[in-house]
Motif scaffolding. Structure first.
Motif, PDB file in Angstrom:
ATOM      1  N   LYS A  18       0.755  -1.371   0.039  1.00  0.00           N
ATOM      2  CA  LYS A  18      -0.487   0.338  -0.102  1.00  0.00           C
ATOM      3  C   LYS A  18       0.594   1.490  -0.198  1.00  0.00           C
ATOM      4  O   LYS A  18       0.388   1.920  -0.520  1.00  0.00           O
ATOM      5  CB  LYS A  18      -0.941   0.204   1.238  1.00  0.00           C
ATOM      6  CG  LYS A  18      -2.284  -1.202   1.219  1.00  0.00           C
ATOM      7  CD  LYS A  18      -3.275  -0.385   2.412  1.00  0.00           C
ATOM      8  CE  LYS A  18      -4.089  -2.192   2.515  1.00  0.00           C
ATOM      9  NZ  LYS A  18      -4.565  -2.095   3.729  1.00  0.00           N
ATOM     10  N   LYS A  19       2.074   1.515   0.491  1.00  0.00           N
ATOM     11  CA  LYS A  19       3.414   2.179   0.743  1.00  0.00           C
ATOM     12  C   LYS A  19       3.906   2.360  -0.248  1.00  0.00           C
ATOM     13  O   LYS A  19       3.781   4.382  -0.684  1.00  0.00           O
ATOM     14  CB  LYS A  19       3.894   2.298   1.776  1.00  0.00           C
ATOM     15  CG  LYS A  19       4.638   3.406   2.197  1.00  0.00           C
ATOM     16  CD  LYS A  19       5.493   2.747   3.020  1.00  0.00           C
ATOM     17  CE  LYS A  19       7.068   4.018   3.063  1.00  0.00           C
ATOM     18  NZ  LYS A  19       8.149   3.777   4.068  1.00  0.00           N
ATOM     19  N   SER A  20       3.902   1.791  -0.923  1.00  0.00           N
ATOM     20  CA  SER A  20       3.694   1.341  -2.648  1.00  0.00           C
ATOM     21  C   SER A  20       3.453   2.577  -3.107  1.00  0.00           C
ATOM     22  O   SER A  20       4.120   3.879  -4.551  1.00  0.00           O
ATOM     23  CB  SER A  20       4.846   0.443  -2.981  1.00  0.00           C
ATOM     24  OG  SER A  20       5.561   0.043  -4.608  1.00  0.00           O
ATOM     25  N   LEU A  21       2.639   2.125  -3.380  1.00  0.00           N
ATOM     26  CA  LEU A  21       1.099   2.334  -3.800  1.00  0.00           C
ATOM     27  C   LEU A  21       1.168   4.441  -4.294  1.00  0.00           C
ATOM     28  O   LEU A  21       0.628   4.984  -5.021  1.00  0.00           O
ATOM     29  CB  LEU A  21      -0.105   1.568  -3.364  1.00  0.00           C
ATOM     30  CG  LEU A  21      -0.654   1.864  -5.080  1.00  0.00           C
ATOM     31  CD1 LEU A  21      -1.184   1.919  -6.501  1.00  0.00           C
ATOM     32  CD2 LEU A  21      -2.262   0.403  -5.177  1.00  0.00           C
ATOM     33  N   ARG A  22       0.413   4.096  -2.638  1.00  0.00           N
ATOM     34  CA  ARG A  22       0.235   5.400  -2.318  1.00  0.00           C
ATOM     35  C   ARG A  22       1.625   6.230  -3.059  1.00  0.00           C
ATOM     36  O   ARG A  22       1.914   7.537  -3.305  1.00  0.00           O
ATOM     37  CB  ARG A  22       0.898   5.552  -0.986  1.00  0.00           C
ATOM     38  CG  ARG A  22       0.425   6.805  -0.161  1.00  0.00           C
ATOM     39  CD  ARG A  22      -0.200   7.077   1.592  1.00  0.00           C
ATOM     40  NE  ARG A  22      -0.715   5.724   1.559  1.00  0.00           N
ATOM     41  CZ  ARG A  22      -0.302   4.924   2.131  1.00  0.00           C
ATOM     42  NH1 ARG A  22       1.288   5.088   2.759  1.00  0.00           N
ATOM     43  NH2 ARG A  22      -0.263   3.629   3.066  1.00  0.00           N
ATOM     44  N   GLU A  23       2.675   5.847  -2.539  1.00  0.00           N
ATOM     45  CA  GLU A  23       3.833   6.860  -3.193  1.00  0.00           C
ATOM     46  C   GLU A  23       4.014   6.939  -5.135  1.00  0.00           C
ATOM     47  O   GLU A  23       4.352   7.602  -5.237  1.00  0.00           O
ATOM     48  CB  GLU A  23       5.343   5.952  -2.364  1.00  0.00           C
ATOM     49  CG  GLU A  23       6.066   6.225  -0.893  1.00  0.00           C
ATOM     50  CD  GLU A  23       7.086   5.065  -1.049  1.00  0.00           C
ATOM     51  OE1 GLU A  23       7.399   4.822  -1.625  1.00  0.00           O
ATOM     52  OE2 GLU A  23       7.558   5.760  -0.166  1.00  0.00           O
ATOM     53  N   ALA A  24       3.619   6.079  -5.498  1.00  0.00           N
ATOM     54  CA  ALA A  24       3.450   5.945  -7.279  1.00  0.00           C
ATOM     55  C   ALA A  24       2.168   6.825  -7.153  1.00  0.00           C
ATOM     56  O   ALA A  24       2.720   7.517  -8.152  1.00  0.00           O
ATOM     57  CB  ALA A  24       3.138   4.373  -7.633  1.00  0.00           C
ATOM     58  N   TYR A  81       3.127  10.483  -9.748  1.00  0.00           N
ATOM     59  CA  TYR A  81       2.144  10.436 -10.869  1.00  0.00           C
ATOM     60  C   TYR A  81       1.742  11.482 -10.253  1.00  0.00           C
ATOM     61  O   TYR A  81       1.640  13.144 -11.639  1.00  0.00           O
ATOM     62  CB  TYR A  81       1.641   9.493 -11.176  1.00  0.00           C
ATOM     63  CG  TYR A  81       0.856   9.966 -12.416  1.00  0.00           C
ATOM     64  CD1 TYR A  81       1.550   9.878 -14.048  1.00  0.00           C
ATOM     65  CD2 TYR A  81      -1.034  10.085 -12.142  1.00  0.00           C
ATOM     66  CE1 TYR A  81       1.194  10.027 -14.555  1.00  0.00           C
ATOM     67  CE2 TYR A  81      -1.398  11.020 -13.968  1.00  0.00           C
ATOM     68  CZ  TYR A  81      -0.282  10.108 -15.232  1.00  0.00           C
ATOM     69  OH  TYR A  81      -1.059  10.404 -16.460  1.00  0.00           O
ATOM     70  N   LEU A  82       0.691  12.548  -9.550  1.00  0.00           N
ATOM     71  CA  LEU A  82      -0.108  13.409  -9.382  1.00  0.00           C
ATOM     72  C   LEU A  82       1.149  14.160  -9.694  1.00  0.00           C
ATOM     73  O   LEU A  82       0.814  15.790  -9.828  1.00  0.00           O
ATOM     74  CB  LEU A  82      -0.920  13.236  -7.985  1.00  0.00           C
ATOM     75  CG  LEU A  82      -1.955  11.994  -8.215  1.00  0.00           C
ATOM     76  CD1 LEU A  82      -2.592  12.077  -7.388  1.00  0.00           C
ATOM     77  CD2 LEU A  82      -2.944  12.832  -9.741  1.00  0.00           C
ATOM     78  N   SER A  83       1.957  14.660  -9.226  1.00  0.00           N
ATOM     79  CA  SER A  83       2.887  15.593  -8.878  1.00  0.00           C
ATOM     80  C   SER A  83       3.484  16.489 -10.003  1.00  0.00           C
ATOM     81  O   SER A  83       4.233  17.096 -10.633  1.00  0.00           O
ATOM     82  CB  SER A  83       3.708  15.789  -7.817  1.00  0.00           C
ATOM     83  OG  SER A  83       5.563  14.612  -8.304  1.00  0.00           O
ATOM     84  N   LEU A  84       3.708  14.868 -12.024  1.00  0.00           N
ATOM     85  CA  LEU A  84       4.391  15.620 -12.364  1.00  0.00           C
ATOM     86  C   LEU A  84       3.427  16.639 -13.090  1.00  0.00           C
ATOM     87  O   LEU A  84       2.303  16.490 -13.072  1.00  0.00           O
ATOM     88  CB  LEU A  84       3.648  13.994 -13.377  1.00  0.00           C
ATOM     89  CG  LEU A  84       4.752  13.151 -12.677  1.00  0.00           C
ATOM     90  CD1 LEU A  84       4.956  11.639 -14.091  1.00  0.00           C
ATOM     91  CD2 LEU A  84       6.402  13.310 -13.379  1.00  0.00           C
ATOM     92  N   PRO A  85       4.257  17.674 -13.958  1.00  0.00           N
ATOM     93  CA  PRO A  85       3.619  18.412 -14.619  1.00  0.00           C
ATOM     94  C   PRO A  85       2.535  17.421 -15.921  1.00  0.00           C
ATOM     95  O   PRO A  85       2.845  16.695 -16.258  1.00  0.00           O
ATOM     96  CB  PRO A  85       4.403  18.821 -15.200  1.00  0.00           C
ATOM     97  CG  PRO A  85       5.808  18.571 -15.063  1.00  0.00           C
ATOM     98  CD  PRO A  85       5.803  17.608 -14.649  1.00  0.00           C
TER      99      PRO A  85
END
Length: 115
Positions: free
Chosen positions: A36-42, A46-50
């Motif tokens: 779950k932590k890995s999925l949350r980090e991914a 992605y959401l922080s990418l322009p």
């Protein structure tokens, strides 16, 4: 397949057997937490990418979003806001949940959207 005949309560198992089952459960729990932590980090990455779509970027910039704040997360929030303004109650609920505004009832949300 579990049923009443093959389920043995923990208080009827030997101490060694109960300890081993607890250890296996702990390992599985740790593995699930790491996944779950890995999925949350991914997702955060992605959401922080322009925003890569020029139309979406231009629309957000036109709406007054600062160029450094235009990312995928902002595009999603803008899309939810537009849907909520058009009367989508689910989008409005998601926005209110994101904002932490649980005090609004469903009737109040409908009134806000209908205005």
């Amino acid at each position: 397949m579990p049923n009443e005949q093959n389920l043995i309560p923990m208080d009827q198992r030997s101490q060694k057997e109960a300890r081993e089952l607890g250890r296996e459960g702990g390992r599985a729990s740790g593995e699930a937490r790491r996944r779950k932590k890995s999925l949350r980090e991914a997702a955060e990455l992605y959401l922080s990418l322009p925003v890569s779509d020029k139309r979406a970027w231009n629309k957000l910039a036109k709406d007054g979003v600062a160029p450094e704040d235009v990312d995928n997360q902002m595009a999603i929030i803008a899309g939810l806001s537009i849907k909520a303004a058009k009367g989508d109650a689910k989008a409005a609920k998601v926005l209110f949940d994101l904002l932490g505004d649980q005090s609004k009832t469903e009737d109040e949300v409908k009134v806000v959207i209908d205005v």
